[in-house]
Write an enzyme that holds these catalytic residues in place. Structure first.
Site, PDB file in Angstrom:
ATOM      1  N   GLY A  12       0.533  -1.048   0.065  1.00 24.32           N
ATOM      2  CA  GLY A  12      -0.282   0.284  -0.446  1.00 24.32           C
ATOM      3  C   GLY A  12       0.843   1.666  -0.235  1.00 24.32           C
ATOM      4  N   THR A  14       2.730   4.008  -2.489  1.00 21.33           N
ATOM      5  CA  THR A  14       2.423   4.624  -4.047  1.00 21.33           C
ATOM      6  C   THR A  14       1.684   4.255  -4.981  1.00 21.33           C
ATOM      7  OG1 THR A  14       3.647   6.184  -3.784  1.00 21.33           O
ATOM      8  CG2 THR A  14       2.367   6.863  -5.407  1.00 21.33           C
ATOM      9  N   ALA A  15       2.658   2.736  -5.355  1.00 20.76           N
ATOM     10  CA  ALA A  15       2.429   2.003  -6.544  1.00 20.76           C
ATOM     11  C   ALA A  15       0.764   1.402  -5.960  1.00 20.76           C
ATOM     12  CB  ALA A  15       3.882   1.420  -6.297  1.00 20.76           C
ATOM     13  N   GLU A  49       9.139  12.507  -4.507  1.00 25.71           N
ATOM     14  CA  GLU A  49       8.002  13.454  -4.416  1.00 25.71           C
ATOM     15  C   GLU A  49       8.500  14.453  -5.460  1.00 25.71           C
ATOM     16  OE1 GLU A  49      10.249  15.390  -0.732  1.00 25.71           O
ATOM     17  OE2 GLU A  49       8.498  14.172   0.853  1.00 25.71           O
ATOM     18  N   ALA A  50       8.704  14.083  -6.425  1.00 17.89           N
ATOM     19  CA  ALA A  50       8.823  14.762  -8.007  1.00 17.89           C
ATOM     20  C   ALA A  50       7.803  14.173  -8.766  1.00 17.89           C
ATOM     21  CB  ALA A  50      10.032  15.305  -8.132  1.00 17.89           C
ATOM     22  N   LYS A  78       5.244  21.777  -9.675  1.00 15.20           N
ATOM     23  CA  LYS A  78       6.787  21.634 -11.133  1.00 15.20           C
ATOM     24  C   LYS A  78       6.678  21.788 -12.054  1.00 15.20           C
ATOM     25  CE  LYS A  78      10.204  18.373 -11.737  1.00 15.20           C
ATOM     26  NZ  LYS A  78      10.252  15.779 -11.796  1.00 15.20           N
ATOM     27  N   GLU A 342      15.046  11.575 -13.449  1.00 10.72           N
ATOM     28  CA  GLU A 342      14.135  12.238 -13.386  1.00 10.72           C
ATOM     29  C   GLU A 342      12.710  12.095 -12.960  1.00 10.72           C
ATOM     30  OE1 GLU A 342      13.756  14.649 -16.303  1.00 10.72           O
ATOM     31  OE2 GLU A 342      15.789  15.026 -16.707  1.00 10.72           O
ATOM     32  N   THR A 344      11.305   9.322 -12.766  1.00 10.45           N
ATOM     33  CA  THR A 344      10.216   8.368 -13.779  1.00 10.45           C
ATOM     34  C   THR A 344       9.155   7.113 -13.009  1.00 10.45           C
ATOM     35  OG1 THR A 344      12.224   8.003 -14.229  1.00 10.45           O
ATOM     36  CG2 THR A 344      11.126   9.408 -15.739  1.00 10.45           C
TER      37      THR A 344
HETATM   38  C1  LIG Z   1      16.028   8.048  -3.090  1.00 12.51           C
HETATM   39  C2  LIG Z   1      14.381   7.339  -4.142  1.00 12.51           C
HETATM   40  C3  LIG Z   1      14.198   9.256  -4.108  1.00 12.51           C
HETATM   41  C4  LIG Z   1      13.121   8.986  -5.373  1.00 12.51           C
HETATM   42  N1  LIG Z   1      12.577  10.216  -5.623  1.00 12.51           N
HETATM   43  C5  LIG Z   1      11.152  10.316  -6.518  1.00 12.51           C
HETATM   44  C6  LIG Z   1      11.387  10.643  -7.167  1.00 12.51           C
HETATM   45  O1  LIG Z   1      10.317  12.063  -7.317  1.00 12.51           O
HETATM   46  N2  LIG Z   1       9.550  10.643  -8.027  1.00 12.51           N
HETATM   47  C7  LIG Z   1       9.582   9.918  -8.859  1.00 12.51           C
HETATM   48  O2  LIG Z   1       8.514   9.514  -9.322  1.00 12.51           O
HETATM   49  N3  LIG Z   1       9.380   8.545  -8.093  1.00 12.51           N
HETATM   50  C8  LIG Z   1      11.016   8.515  -7.321  1.00 12.51           C
HETATM   51  N4  LIG Z   1      11.018   7.957  -5.962  1.00 12.51           N
HETATM   52  C9  LIG Z   1      10.801   5.830  -6.612  1.00 12.51           C
HETATM   53  C10 LIG Z   1       9.180   6.166  -5.306  1.00 12.51           C
HETATM   54  O3  LIG Z   1       9.865   6.158  -4.468  1.00 12.51           O
HETATM   55  C11 LIG Z   1       7.957   4.473  -6.088  1.00 12.51           C
HETATM   56  O4  LIG Z   1       9.040   4.393  -6.852  1.00 12.51           O
HETATM   57  C12 LIG Z   1       7.097   5.892  -5.011  1.00 12.51           C
HETATM   58  O5  LIG Z   1       7.405   5.233  -4.016  1.00 12.51           O
HETATM   59  C13 LIG Z   1       6.601   3.609  -5.296  1.00 12.51           C
HETATM   60  O6  LIG Z   1       6.694   2.924  -4.122  1.00 12.51           O
HETATM   61  P1  LIG Z   1       5.729   1.144  -3.743  1.00 12.51           P
HETATM   62  O7  LIG Z   1       4.943   1.378  -3.411  1.00 12.51           O
HETATM   63  O8  LIG Z   1       6.694   0.656  -5.070  1.00 12.51           O
HETATM   64  O9  LIG Z   1       6.961   1.082  -3.061  1.00 12.51           O
HETATM   65  P2  LIG Z   1       6.757   0.707  -1.466  1.00 12.51           P
HETATM   66  O10 LIG Z   1       6.135   2.698  -1.564  1.00 12.51           O
HETATM   67  O11 LIG Z   1       7.746   0.809  -0.885  1.00 12.51           O
HETATM   68  O12 LIG Z   1       5.231   0.853  -0.813  1.00 12.51           O
HETATM   69  C14 LIG Z   1       5.385  -0.844  -0.010  1.00 12.51           C
HETATM   70  C15 LIG Z   1       4.260  -0.934   0.519  1.00 12.51           C
HETATM   71  O13 LIG Z   1       4.151  -3.094   0.373  1.00 12.51           O
HETATM   72  C16 LIG Z   1       4.086  -3.102   2.023  1.00 12.51           C
HETATM   73  N5  LIG Z   1       4.727  -4.687   2.186  1.00 12.51           N
HETATM   74  C17 LIG Z   1       5.609  -5.567   1.470  1.00 12.51           C
HETATM   75  N6  LIG Z   1       6.510  -6.212   2.377  1.00 12.51           N
HETATM   76  C18 LIG Z   1       4.571  -6.371   2.857  1.00 12.51           C
HETATM   77  C19 LIG Z   1       4.589  -7.780   3.526  1.00 12.51           C
HETATM   78  N7  LIG Z   1       5.567  -9.129   3.743  1.00 12.51           N
HETATM   79  N8  LIG Z   1       2.991  -7.532   3.875  1.00 12.51           N
HETATM   80  C20 LIG Z   1       2.409  -6.891   3.323  1.00 12.51           C
HETATM   81  N9  LIG Z   1       2.221  -5.813   2.880  1.00 12.51           N
HETATM   82  C21 LIG Z   1       3.601  -5.774   2.725  1.00 12.51           C
HETATM   83  C22 LIG Z   1       4.428  -2.447   2.615  1.00 12.51           C
HETATM   84  O14 LIG Z   1       3.526  -2.396   3.766  1.00 12.51           O
HETATM   85  C23 LIG Z   1       4.120  -0.928   2.123  1.00 12.51           C
HETATM   86  O15 LIG Z   1       2.795  -0.256   2.239  1.00 12.51           O
HETATM   87  C24 LIG Z   1      12.101   7.448  -5.831  1.00 12.51           C
HETATM   88  C25 LIG Z   1      13.186   6.035  -4.806  1.00 12.51           C
HETATM   89  C26 LIG Z   1      14.214   6.348  -4.096  1.00 12.51           C
HETATM   90  C27 LIG Z   1      14.717   5.015  -3.463  1.00 12.51           C
END
Ligand SMILES: Cc1cc2nc3c(=O)[nH]c(=O)nc-3n(C[C@H](O)[C@H](O)[C@H](O)COP(=O)(O)OP(=O)(O)OC[C@H]3O[C@@H](n4cnc5c(N)ncnc54)[C@H](O)[C@@H]3O)c2cc1C
Length: 501
Positions: A12, A14-15, A49-50, A78, A342, A344
């Site tokens: 849960g 952003t994705a 955040e971007a 932005k 960027e 992305t």
């Molecule tokens: C340094 C850095 C800077 C970034 N800056 C940008 C930016 O400026 N712009 C941009 O577009 N993207 C950026 N990103 C990428 C961006 O952070 C992610 O693409 C976005 O937050 C989506 O993350 P996610 O939902 O895939 O993973 P996460 O946010 O990590 O979510 C994972 C989820 O899975 C759940 N989960 C995991 N394991 C289990 C389990 N066993 N049981 C139940 N739940 C579980 C967690 O509770 C959590 O809710 C950046 C990334 C990094 C590392």
């Protein structure tokens, strides 16, 4: 009528919440039911955040109210990214969300600009971008639809608090009837013959079954990586940064309507202004600097006091070979990560959701649909990869090992080709869909010091004086129009003042 398809979203962040929100229309049409599982005890990555302008299209498409979203996420506008010290120390250019001029006498604008430049003196290319001039003056207003107006030549994206955005989406998706289950997934269960995922088991022992499982578990890649054992395509020979220290700092007085990325000895530092604070982070390569030095460096380069200790994140640039395999579809960090240069990643999540909606399967996995999904995702990843590598490769910095390595490294053939054709005659590949459009390539090629050697013959259709006059008229009209735009801070205070303080 057939039974709705059971979709289980794992994660849960952003994705996960973007995917749940995107699928809400299919839930409403009774095509599928969605259950999202997340655990409050496993933190989401907490950065991101971007964004890119496509985010607005996505939000509009799923019915998100812009003012509400901006107020609840402390968002700012932005218009592009400023790159400081990238091509060489002391340089600054902006990659704008907008065009550079328009065709003159049948030739692309940058061809005419190059012709005048080769003949003598010309204003920098940024004088011909409305978005860049607005950035340089910290001004913003909405672009207009009338294409004959100069202030129609840009688009905009958001900076927002990533944690607040996921919270906002959760409320949005739950209000649309999406079911959320709290719990840690401890087991993923596969069908012994087909290898499809049949269910996931929570720590409580509760089993959740589904037809399709969407892996949004972040860097853990619980389903695609760990369970399906999908091979990872490692791109870290080109994108060498593998860690970041993120740290928020106090808000400063003027809110810039752009992200700043400052190249440093072993990577680069981002600066993202939000309404209540500034987000910062040093993205670095652990081959070229120690963690202690990087933590020290990020704090040293803040422009206001830090609000927390720097938080370290580790990653490896690359992607899983497939994003859709059997009945498992990975999105977000669970499918791959390049690096944040960027902004992305959120865009790639959005693309995956839209492609899934367009190729929405029946109960049984369909190889033709998953192959097409993977083809589209690969295309996007490959293009983003090339564009990111370009920033590192095209540099003439000689002050540190990282920049020398990047300048001398062999780059993917697809990127080398793009560099060669631009260098030869300013040619840029045009894509119908996906990132990045010609103005993006132009800004980085020129911004980092690559000039085209020849110009398109169409650029000789007009006399030099005629072109100079057109260029002069354009830069004057941009300057005059930008001067009467409101300041970005004023725009925010009027349109979407933070509801959170
Ligand atoms: C340094 C850095 C800077 C970034 N800056 C940008 C930016 O400026 N712009 C941009 O577009 N993207 C950026 N990103 C990428 C961006 O952070 C992610 O693409 C976005 O937050 C989506 O993350 P996610 O939902 O895939 O993973 P996460 O946010 O990590 O979510 C994972 C989820 O899975 C759940 N989960 C995991 N394991 C289990 C389990 N066993 N049981 C139940 N739940 C579980 C967690 O509770 C959590 O809710 C950046 C990334 C990094 C590392």
């Amino acid at each position: 009528m057939s039974e709705p398809i059971e979709i289980v979203i794992v994660g849960g962040g952003t994705a996960g919440w973007m995917c749940a929100s995107g699928l809400a229309s299919l839930v409403k049409a009774n095509i599928c039911r969605v259950t999202l599982i997340e655990s409050e005890s496993i933190a989401s990555v907490g950065v991101g955040e971007a964004t890119l302008p496509h985010m607005k299209e996505f939000n509009d498409y799923i019915g998100i109210n812009e003012v509400d979203m901006m107020q609840k996420t402390n968002a700012t506008i932005k218009l592009g990214i400023e790159f400081v010290n990238w091509g060489f120390l002391g340089s600054s250019y902006i990659h704008p969300f907008g065009t550079f001029g328009e065709k003159i006498g049948g030739a692309d604008f940058h061809q005419q600009w190059a012709r005048v430049k080769q003949a003598g003196d010309v204003e920098p290319i940024e004088a011909f971008s409305y978005a860049i001039q607005a950035c340089r003056k910290n001004r913003f207003e909405f672009p207009v639809d009338n294409h004959s107006e100069i202030n129609s030549t840009y688009s905009y994206a958001y900076h927002f608090d990533a944690g607040l955005y996921a919270k906002f989406l959760r409320q949005f998706a739950e209000a649309k009837g999406l079911k959320r289950v709290e719990g840690i997934i401890t087991d993923v269960n596969l069908h012994p013959d087909s290898g499809n995922i049949t269910s996931v088991t929570l720590e409580s022992g509760h089993k959740i079954v589904g037809d399709y499982f969407i892996d949004c578990s972040g860097f853990r890649s619980l389903l695609m990586g760990k369970t399906m054992q999908m091979p990872f395509e490692d791109w870290s020979q080109w994108l060498v940064c593998d860690r970041a220290f993120a740290v928020p700092s106090e808000r400063v007085e003027i809110l810039t309507p752009y992200t700043r990325s400052t190249a440093k000895a072993a990577g680069w530092q981002w600066r993202i202004p939000l309404q209540h604070r500034t987000g910062n982070g040093y993205v670095y390569s652990s081959q070229f600097i120690s963690d202690d030095e990087a933590a020290h460096s990020v704090l040293k380069d803040l422009d206001a006091p830090a609000l927390a200790e720097p938080k370290m994140l580790k990653f490896k640039a690359g992607r899983y070979k497939k994003s859709w395999h059997k009945n498992c579809i990975a999105m977000g960090l669970a499918s791959g990560f390049l690096e944040p240069l960027e902004s992305t990643s959120i865009y790639l999540i959005q693309v995956a959701i839209i492609n899934l909606m367009n190729l929405f399967p029946n109960k049984n996995p369909d190889q033709a649909l998953s192959d097409e999904f993977n083809r589209l995702v690969d295309l996007e990843y490959d293009r983003v990869r090339d564009f990111l590598i370009l920033h590192y490769h095209l540099n003439s910095r000689d002050d540190s090992e990282l920049w020398r390595y990047c300048r001398n490294m062999p780059v993917p053939e697809s990127l080398q080709h793009k560099i060669n054709v631009f260098k030869h005659r300013g040619h840029i590949d045009l894509y119908r869909y996906g990132l990045f459009a010609p103005p993006s390539w132009i800004s980085v090629f020129l911004g980092q010091g690559l000039q085209q050697e020849n110009v398109d013959p169409y650029a000789h259709n007009l006399s030099l004086d005629q072109i100079k006059k057109k260029l002069n008229d354009l830069s004057t009209s941009i300057k005059e129009r930008v001067e009467i735009m409101p300041m970005h801070d004023e725009f925010l205070a009027d349109y979407c003042p933070s509801k959170l303080g």
